[in-house]
Write an enzyme that holds these catalytic residues in place. Structure first.
Site, PDB file in Angstrom:
ATOM      1  N   GLY A  13       0.796  -1.233   0.000  1.00 51.15           N
ATOM      2  CA  GLY A  13       0.000   0.000   0.000  1.00 51.15           C
ATOM      3  C   GLY A  13       0.825   1.278   0.000  1.00 51.15           C
ATOM      4  N   LYS A  15       3.205   4.195  -1.301  1.00 52.22           N
ATOM      5  CA  LYS A  15       3.287   4.786  -2.646  1.00 52.22           C
ATOM      6  C   LYS A  15       4.621   5.486  -2.843  1.00 52.22           C
ATOM      7  CE  LYS A  15      -1.671   5.717  -3.186  1.00 52.22           C
ATOM      8  NZ  LYS A  15      -1.982   4.733  -4.209  1.00 52.22           N
ATOM      9  N   PRO A  17       6.742   8.057  -5.340  1.00 54.96           N
ATOM     10  CA  PRO A  17       6.665   8.965  -6.485  1.00 54.96           C
ATOM     11  C   PRO A  17       7.465   8.386  -7.654  1.00 54.96           C
ATOM     12  CG  PRO A  17       7.204  10.171  -4.463  1.00 54.96           C
ATOM     13  CD  PRO A  17       7.298   8.706  -4.131  1.00 54.96           C
ATOM     14  N   ILE A  18       6.865   8.378  -8.831  1.00 56.39           N
ATOM     15  CA  ILE A  18       7.469   7.673  -9.962  1.00 56.39           C
ATOM     16  C   ILE A  18       8.725   8.390 -10.479  1.00 56.39           C
ATOM     17  CG2 ILE A  18       6.126   8.738 -11.848  1.00 56.39           C
ATOM     18  CD1 ILE A  18       5.698   5.727 -12.833  1.00 56.39           C
ATOM     19  N   LEU A  19       8.889   9.650 -10.126  1.00 52.63           N
ATOM     20  CA  LEU A  19      10.107  10.356 -10.503  1.00 52.63           C
ATOM     21  C   LEU A  19      10.832  10.816  -9.238  1.00 52.63           C
ATOM     22  CD1 LEU A  19      11.182  11.563 -13.460  1.00 52.63           C
ATOM     23  CD2 LEU A  19      11.261  13.522 -11.951  1.00 52.63           C
ATOM     24  N   LEU A  21      15.006  11.746  -7.433  1.00 47.49           N
ATOM     25  CA  LEU A  21      16.320  12.332  -7.699  1.00 47.49           C
ATOM     26  C   LEU A  21      17.402  11.298  -7.392  1.00 47.49           C
ATOM     27  CD1 LEU A  21      18.090  14.825  -8.342  1.00 47.49           C
ATOM     28  CD2 LEU A  21      18.070  15.320  -5.884  1.00 47.49           C
ATOM     29  N   ASP A  47      16.882   9.336  -3.824  1.00 46.70           N
ATOM     30  CA  ASP A  47      17.550   8.037  -3.794  1.00 46.70           C
ATOM     31  C   ASP A  47      19.019   8.232  -3.444  1.00 46.70           C
ATOM     32  OD1 ASP A  47      17.420   5.025  -4.898  1.00 46.70           O
ATOM     33  OD2 ASP A  47      19.325   5.953  -5.465  1.00 46.70           O
ATOM     34  N   TYR A  52      27.334   5.981  -1.610  1.00 45.23           N
ATOM     35  CA  TYR A  52      27.517   7.258  -2.305  1.00 45.23           C
ATOM     36  C   TYR A  52      28.197   8.315  -1.432  1.00 45.23           C
ATOM     37  CZ  TYR A  52      23.831   5.343  -5.391  1.00 45.23           C
ATOM     38  OH  TYR A  52      23.072   4.557  -6.214  1.00 45.23           O
ATOM     39  N   LYS A  81      20.511   2.424   0.761  1.00 43.46           N
ATOM     40  CA  LYS A  81      20.890   1.042   0.417  1.00 43.46           C
ATOM     41  C   LYS A  81      21.985   0.519   1.334  1.00 43.46           C
ATOM     42  CE  LYS A  81      20.058   2.475  -4.348  1.00 43.46           C
ATOM     43  NZ  LYS A  81      20.621   3.832  -4.430  1.00 43.46           N
ATOM     44  N   HIS A 114      21.971  -3.208  -1.876  1.00 44.34           N
ATOM     45  CA  HIS A 114      22.501  -2.465  -3.031  1.00 44.34           C
ATOM     46  C   HIS A 114      22.917  -3.391  -4.164  1.00 44.34           C
ATOM     47  CE1 HIS A 114      24.747   1.497  -4.114  1.00 44.34           C
ATOM     48  NE2 HIS A 114      24.313   0.894  -5.195  1.00 44.34           N
TER      49      HIS A 114
END
Ligand code: A2P
Length: 329
Positions: A13, A15, A17-19, A21, A47, A52, A81, A114
Protein backbone atom coordinates in the site's frame (compact mmCIF):
# COMPACT_ATOMS: atom_id res chain seq x y z
CA UNK A 1 5.30 22.35 -14.00
CA UNK A 2 1.71 21.83 -15.00
CA UNK A 3 1.42 18.03 -14.82
CA UNK A 4 0.81 16.04 -11.69
CA UNK A 5 3.23 13.57 -10.08
CA UNK A 6 2.36 9.91 -10.59
CA UNK A 7 2.99 7.12 -8.08
CA UNK A 8 3.79 3.42 -8.01
CA UNK A 9 1.85 1.52 -5.35
CA UNK A 10 3.68 -1.26 -3.53
CA UNK A 11 1.96 -4.53 -2.54
CA UNK A 12 1.86 -3.17 1.03
CA UNK A 13 0.00 0.00 0.00
CA UNK A 14 2.95 2.41 0.29
CA UNK A 15 3.29 4.79 -2.65
CA UNK A 16 6.53 5.81 -4.34
CA UNK A 17 6.67 8.97 -6.48
CA UNK A 18 7.47 7.67 -9.96
CA UNK A 19 10.11 10.36 -10.50
CA UNK A 20 12.90 10.80 -7.99
CA UNK A 21 16.32 12.33 -7.70
CA UNK A 22 19.38 10.10 -8.18
CA UNK A 23 22.40 11.18 -6.13
CA UNK A 24 25.22 8.80 -7.07
CA UNK A 25 28.48 10.74 -7.55
CA UNK A 26 26.91 13.91 -6.15
CA UNK A 27 29.13 15.06 -3.30
CA UNK A 28 29.99 18.00 -1.07
CA UNK A 29 28.40 21.36 -1.59
CA UNK A 30 26.88 20.24 -4.89
CA UNK A 31 24.55 17.75 -3.27
CA UNK A 32 23.28 20.11 -0.57
CA UNK A 33 22.45 22.72 -3.19
CA UNK A 34 20.89 20.09 -5.45
CA UNK A 35 18.63 18.75 -2.68
CA UNK A 36 17.61 22.27 -1.78
CA UNK A 37 16.77 23.08 -5.42
CA UNK A 38 15.04 19.73 -5.95
CA UNK A 39 12.77 20.13 -2.91
CA UNK A 40 11.92 23.64 -4.05
CA UNK A 41 10.97 22.32 -7.50
CA UNK A 42 8.78 19.64 -5.94
CA UNK A 43 10.90 16.44 -5.86
CA UNK A 44 9.90 14.32 -2.88
CA UNK A 45 11.59 11.01 -3.77
CA UNK A 46 15.34 11.02 -3.11
CA UNK A 47 17.55 8.04 -3.79
CA UNK A 48 20.86 7.64 -2.00
CA UNK A 49 23.09 4.86 -0.69
CA UNK A 50 25.68 4.32 2.01
CA UNK A 51 28.10 3.78 -0.87
CA UNK A 52 27.52 7.26 -2.30
CA UNK A 53 29.04 8.95 0.77
CA UNK A 54 26.51 11.75 0.74
CA UNK A 55 23.89 10.76 3.32
CA UNK A 56 25.14 13.30 5.88
CA UNK A 57 24.85 16.20 3.43
CA UNK A 58 21.41 15.03 2.31
CA UNK A 59 20.39 14.65 5.96
CA UNK A 60 21.42 18.22 6.78
CA UNK A 61 19.27 19.61 3.98
CA UNK A 62 16.29 17.40 4.83
CA UNK A 63 16.50 18.47 8.47
CA UNK A 64 16.53 22.12 7.48
CA UNK A 65 13.36 21.61 5.42
CA UNK A 66 11.61 19.48 8.02
CA UNK A 67 12.46 21.90 10.85
CA UNK A 68 11.20 24.85 8.83
CA UNK A 69 7.80 23.15 8.52
CA UNK A 70 7.86 23.67 4.74
CA UNK A 71 7.67 19.92 4.31
CA UNK A 72 6.35 17.02 6.35
CA UNK A 73 8.18 13.71 6.78
CA UNK A 74 5.23 11.78 5.36
CA UNK A 75 5.48 13.77 2.11
CA UNK A 76 9.03 12.52 1.51
CA UNK A 77 10.06 9.20 0.02
CA UNK A 78 13.65 8.48 1.03
CA UNK A 79 15.53 5.46 -0.31
CA UNK A 80 18.91 4.24 0.84
CA UNK A 81 20.89 1.04 0.42
CA UNK A 82 22.90 -1.49 2.38
CA UNK A 83 26.54 -1.24 1.28
CA UNK A 84 28.22 -4.21 -0.39
CA UNK A 85 30.49 -4.56 2.66
CA UNK A 86 27.35 -5.12 4.75
CA UNK A 87 25.92 -8.09 2.87
CA UNK A 88 25.72 -10.34 5.95
CA UNK A 89 22.75 -10.70 8.30
CA UNK A 90 24.65 -9.40 11.34
CA UNK A 91 25.66 -6.17 9.53
CA UNK A 92 22.26 -4.92 8.37
CA UNK A 93 21.02 -3.21 11.54
CA UNK A 94 24.35 -1.45 12.10
CA UNK A 95 24.42 -0.02 8.58
CA UNK A 96 20.80 1.09 8.52
CA UNK A 97 21.18 2.76 11.93
CA UNK A 98 24.22 4.63 10.60
CA UNK A 99 22.29 5.71 7.49
CA UNK A 100 19.39 6.94 9.64
CA UNK A 101 21.80 8.80 11.89
CA UNK A 102 23.40 10.55 8.91
CA UNK A 103 20.09 11.22 7.17
CA UNK A 104 18.71 12.50 10.53
CA UNK A 105 15.58 10.40 10.05
CA UNK A 106 13.72 7.82 12.17
CA UNK A 107 12.93 5.62 9.20
CA UNK A 108 13.53 5.30 5.48
CA UNK A 109 10.69 4.65 3.07
CA UNK A 110 12.62 1.99 1.22
CA UNK A 111 15.79 0.10 2.16
CA UNK A 112 17.48 -1.85 -0.62
CA UNK A 113 20.24 -4.44 -0.70
CA UNK A 114 22.50 -2.46 -3.03
CA UNK A 115 24.02 -5.43 -4.83
CA UNK A 116 23.90 -9.24 -4.69
CA UNK A 117 27.70 -9.43 -4.43
CA UNK A 118 29.15 -9.17 -0.92
CA UNK A 119 32.46 -7.78 0.25
CA UNK A 120 34.25 -8.30 3.55
CA UNK A 121 33.61 -5.58 6.11
CA UNK A 122 37.16 -4.23 6.00
CA UNK A 123 37.81 -0.55 5.50
CA UNK A 124 39.77 -0.33 2.22
CA UNK A 125 41.95 2.33 3.91
CA UNK A 126 43.25 -0.39 6.26
CA UNK A 127 43.89 -2.74 3.41
CA UNK A 128 45.94 -0.94 0.77
CA UNK A 129 42.66 0.32 -0.79
CA UNK A 130 41.77 -3.29 -1.67
CA UNK A 131 38.14 -4.38 -1.29
CA UNK A 132 38.00 -8.09 -0.49
CA UNK A 133 35.17 -10.26 -1.79
CA UNK A 134 33.14 -12.28 0.70
CA UNK A 135 32.42 -15.46 -1.25
CA UNK A 136 29.82 -16.67 1.31
CA UNK A 137 27.07 -14.15 0.61
CA UNK A 138 23.71 -15.72 1.47
CA UNK A 139 20.70 -13.75 0.31
CA UNK A 140 18.15 -15.74 2.32
CA UNK A 141 19.67 -15.02 5.75
CA UNK A 142 20.45 -11.46 4.64
CA UNK A 143 16.80 -10.93 3.71
CA UNK A 144 15.64 -12.09 7.14
CA UNK A 145 17.75 -9.30 8.64
CA UNK A 146 16.17 -6.87 6.16
CA UNK A 147 12.72 -8.00 7.34
CA UNK A 148 13.86 -7.27 10.89
CA UNK A 149 14.33 -3.62 9.87
CA UNK A 150 10.66 -3.38 8.88
CA UNK A 151 9.66 -5.03 12.17
CA UNK A 152 11.79 -2.49 14.07
CA UNK A 153 10.20 0.43 12.19
CA UNK A 154 13.45 1.54 10.60
CA UNK A 155 12.23 0.83 7.04
CA UNK A 156 8.67 1.07 5.69
CA UNK A 157 9.46 -1.22 2.74
CA UNK A 158 12.46 -3.28 1.66
CA UNK A 159 13.77 -4.28 -1.73
CA UNK A 160 16.68 -5.25 -3.94
CA UNK A 161 19.01 -3.64 -6.41
CA UNK A 162 21.07 -5.17 -9.23
CA UNK A 163 19.66 -8.64 -8.54
CA UNK A 164 18.87 -10.84 -11.56
CA UNK A 165 15.59 -12.74 -11.90
CA UNK A 166 16.89 -15.95 -10.34
CA UNK A 167 18.20 -14.05 -7.33
CA UNK A 168 14.98 -12.06 -6.94
CA UNK A 169 12.95 -15.27 -7.10
CA UNK A 170 15.02 -16.94 -4.39
CA UNK A 171 14.52 -14.02 -2.00
CA UNK A 172 10.85 -13.72 -2.92
CA UNK A 173 10.21 -17.43 -2.24
CA UNK A 174 11.86 -17.34 1.18
CA UNK A 175 10.41 -13.99 2.21
CA UNK A 176 8.01 -13.34 5.08
CA UNK A 177 7.94 -9.68 3.97
CA UNK A 178 8.18 -9.56 0.17
CA UNK A 179 10.52 -7.22 -1.71
CA UNK A 180 8.50 -4.18 -2.79
CA UNK A 181 10.89 -2.81 -5.38
CA UNK A 182 13.79 -3.80 -7.61
CA UNK A 183 16.17 -1.05 -8.69
CA UNK A 184 18.18 -1.80 -11.82
CA UNK A 185 19.84 -0.05 -14.73
CA UNK A 186 17.08 0.85 -17.19
CA UNK A 187 16.99 3.25 -20.13
CA UNK A 188 15.97 3.30 -23.75
CA UNK A 189 19.04 1.28 -24.86
CA UNK A 190 18.56 -1.29 -22.07
CA UNK A 191 14.88 -1.67 -21.45
CA UNK A 192 14.86 -4.84 -19.33
CA UNK A 193 11.54 -6.01 -20.76
CA UNK A 194 11.86 -9.60 -19.48
CA UNK A 195 12.92 -8.54 -16.01
CA UNK A 196 10.04 -6.05 -15.91
CA UNK A 197 7.53 -8.72 -16.86
CA UNK A 198 9.01 -11.07 -14.28
CA UNK A 199 8.69 -8.41 -11.54
CA UNK A 200 5.15 -7.55 -12.58
CA UNK A 201 4.15 -11.20 -12.09
CA UNK A 202 5.56 -11.11 -8.54
CA UNK A 203 4.01 -7.68 -7.75
CA UNK A 204 7.43 -6.10 -7.38
CA UNK A 205 7.70 -2.52 -8.68
CA UNK A 206 10.76 -1.49 -10.70
CA UNK A 207 12.90 1.62 -10.46
CA UNK A 208 15.37 2.45 -13.24
CA UNK A 209 18.74 4.02 -12.53
CA UNK A 210 20.70 6.04 -15.11
CA UNK A 211 17.46 6.60 -17.07
CA UNK A 212 19.23 9.14 -19.30
CA UNK A 213 22.01 6.65 -19.98
CA UNK A 214 24.50 8.48 -17.73
CA UNK A 215 25.67 11.01 -20.31
CA UNK A 216 27.94 12.74 -17.78
CA UNK A 217 31.57 11.88 -17.27
CA UNK A 218 32.22 9.66 -14.28
CA UNK A 219 34.48 11.02 -11.57
CA UNK A 220 37.81 9.20 -11.27
CA UNK A 221 38.70 6.93 -8.37
CA UNK A 222 37.36 3.76 -6.81
CA UNK A 223 33.86 5.18 -6.45
CA UNK A 224 33.61 5.35 -10.22
CA UNK A 225 31.94 2.58 -12.15
CA UNK A 226 34.80 0.69 -13.77
CA UNK A 227 34.20 0.14 -17.43
CA UNK A 228 36.20 -1.25 -20.28
CA UNK A 229 35.60 1.61 -22.70
CA UNK A 230 36.46 -0.51 -25.75
CA UNK A 231 33.49 -2.74 -24.94
CA UNK A 232 31.29 0.08 -23.71
CA UNK A 233 28.07 0.69 -25.67
CA UNK A 234 27.53 4.20 -26.96
CA UNK A 235 25.91 6.57 -24.46
CA UNK A 236 24.21 8.65 -27.12
CA UNK A 237 20.59 8.25 -26.03
CA UNK A 238 20.41 12.02 -25.49
CA UNK A 239 21.28 12.76 -29.14
CA UNK A 240 19.55 9.80 -30.77
CA UNK A 241 17.62 11.08 -33.85
CA UNK A 242 14.48 9.06 -33.02
CA UNK A 243 14.41 10.64 -29.55
CA UNK A 244 15.07 14.10 -31.05
CA UNK A 245 12.23 13.76 -33.53
CA UNK A 246 9.73 12.76 -30.83
CA UNK A 247 11.00 15.57 -28.60
CA UNK A 248 10.49 18.15 -31.34
CA UNK A 249 6.97 16.92 -31.96
CA UNK A 250 6.03 17.36 -28.29
CA UNK A 251 8.12 20.54 -27.83
CA UNK A 252 10.03 18.79 -25.09
CA UNK A 253 13.75 18.08 -24.60
CA UNK A 254 15.34 14.73 -25.41
CA UNK A 255 15.89 14.14 -21.68
CA UNK A 256 12.17 14.68 -21.03
CA UNK A 257 11.24 12.16 -23.72
CA UNK A 258 13.66 9.58 -22.28
CA UNK A 259 12.22 10.06 -18.80
CA UNK A 260 8.61 10.09 -19.97
CA UNK A 261 9.25 6.80 -21.77
CA UNK A 262 10.44 5.11 -18.56
CA UNK A 263 7.54 6.55 -16.58
CA UNK A 264 5.03 5.44 -19.21
CA UNK A 265 6.43 1.90 -18.97
CA UNK A 266 5.24 2.02 -15.36
CA UNK A 267 8.79 2.20 -14.02
CA UNK A 268 10.14 4.78 -11.56
CA UNK A 269 13.03 6.91 -12.84
CA UNK A 270 15.75 8.56 -10.76
CA UNK A 271 17.75 10.86 -13.04
CA UNK A 272 20.72 12.48 -11.36
CA UNK A 273 21.42 16.15 -11.72
CA UNK A 274 22.98 18.84 -9.58
CA UNK A 275 22.05 21.62 -12.00
CA UNK A 276 18.83 23.51 -11.08
CA UNK A 277 17.74 24.02 -14.72
CA UNK A 278 18.15 20.35 -15.52
CA UNK A 279 16.51 19.36 -12.24
CA UNK A 280 13.49 21.43 -13.26
CA UNK A 281 13.49 20.04 -16.77
CA UNK A 282 13.68 16.42 -15.59
CA UNK A 283 10.77 16.93 -13.21
CA UNK A 284 8.56 18.41 -15.91
CA UNK A 285 7.41 15.22 -17.60
CA UNK A 286 3.81 14.98 -16.41
CA UNK A 287 2.17 17.43 -18.80
CA UNK A 288 2.51 15.37 -21.97
CA UNK A 289 1.98 11.81 -23.12
CA UNK A 290 3.85 9.72 -25.67
CA UNK A 291 1.53 8.18 -28.26
CA UNK A 292 1.42 4.44 -28.94
CA UNK A 293 3.44 5.20 -32.06
CA UNK A 294 6.10 7.12 -30.08
CA UNK A 295 6.29 4.28 -27.55
CA UNK A 296 6.78 1.74 -30.33
CA UNK A 297 9.53 3.80 -31.99
CA UNK A 298 11.34 4.14 -28.65
CA UNK A 299 10.92 0.44 -27.91
CA UNK A 300 12.82 -0.28 -31.14
CA UNK A 301 15.90 1.48 -29.68
CA UNK A 302 16.42 -1.33 -27.16
CA UNK A 303 19.80 -3.04 -27.61
CA UNK A 304 19.07 -5.74 -25.02
CA UNK A 305 22.02 -6.72 -22.83
CA UNK A 306 24.40 -5.06 -25.33
CA UNK A 307 22.98 -1.78 -24.03
CA UNK A 308 23.95 -2.47 -20.42
CA UNK A 309 26.46 0.09 -19.18
CA UNK A 310 27.03 -0.84 -15.56
CA UNK A 311 28.71 -4.18 -15.01
CA UNK A 312 31.19 -4.40 -12.13
CA UNK A 313 32.03 -1.52 -9.77
CA UNK A 314 35.41 -3.21 -9.56
CA UNK A 315 36.51 -6.00 -11.91
CA UNK A 316 36.93 -8.67 -9.17
CA UNK A 317 33.17 -8.64 -8.60
CA UNK A 318 32.75 -10.78 -11.69
CA UNK A 319 34.47 -13.65 -9.78
CA UNK A 320 31.81 -13.73 -7.06
CA UNK A 321 29.31 -16.65 -7.13
CA UNK A 322 26.45 -14.12 -6.93
CA UNK A 323 27.71 -11.84 -9.72
CA UNK A 324 24.35 -11.08 -11.35
CA UNK A 325 25.03 -9.91 -14.88
CA UNK A 326 26.01 -13.11 -16.67
CA UNK A 327 22.39 -14.25 -16.63
CA UNK A 328 20.20 -13.30 -19.57
CA UNK A 329 17.99 -11.26 -17.22
P1 A2P B 1 24.33 17.38 -14.23
O1 A2P B 1 24.32 16.84 -12.81
O2 A2P B 1 25.45 18.35 -14.47
O3 A2P B 1 22.98 17.89 -14.67
P2 A2P B 1 21.79 9.60 -15.37
O4 A2P B 1 20.77 9.90 -14.32
O5 A2P B 1 21.25 8.83 -16.53
O6 A2P B 1 23.05 8.99 -14.76
O7 A2P B 1 22.27 11.01 -15.97
C1 A2P B 1 22.95 11.91 -15.13
C2 A2P B 1 23.93 12.71 -15.93
O8 A2P B 1 23.22 13.43 -16.93
C3 A2P B 1 24.64 13.72 -15.09
O9 A2P B 1 25.95 13.85 -15.60
C4 A2P B 1 23.84 15.01 -15.32
O10 A2P B 1 24.68 16.13 -15.21
C5 A2P B 1 23.32 14.83 -16.71
N1 A2P B 1 21.96 15.34 -16.88
C6 A2P B 1 20.93 15.23 -16.01
N2 A2P B 1 19.80 15.76 -16.52
C7 A2P B 1 20.13 16.24 -17.73
C8 A2P B 1 19.40 16.91 -18.76
N3 A2P B 1 18.11 17.19 -18.61
N4 A2P B 1 20.07 17.26 -19.88
C9 A2P B 1 21.37 16.98 -20.03
N5 A2P B 1 22.12 16.34 -19.11
C10 A2P B 1 21.51 15.97 -17.98
Amino acid sequence: MTGKMEYLTFFNGHKMPILGLGTAHALGDDIEKAIDAALEIGYRHIDTARRYNNEAQIGRTLKKWLDSGKIKREDLFIVTKLPLTGNRAECVEKHLKQSLHDLQLDYVDLYLIHHPVGFQDVDPKDNGEEMLLDMNTDHVSLWKAMEGQVDAGRARSIGLSNFNARQVKRVWQSARIKPANLQVELHVYFQQSQLRAFCRALDITVCGYIPLGAPGVRPPGRAAITVDTSKQPKRDQMTNPVVSQIAQKHRKTNAQVLLRYVVQLGVAAIPKSTNPDRLRQNFDVFDFELSAEDMEALEQLDKGSAGRQVRAFIPEMANHPEYPFNAHY
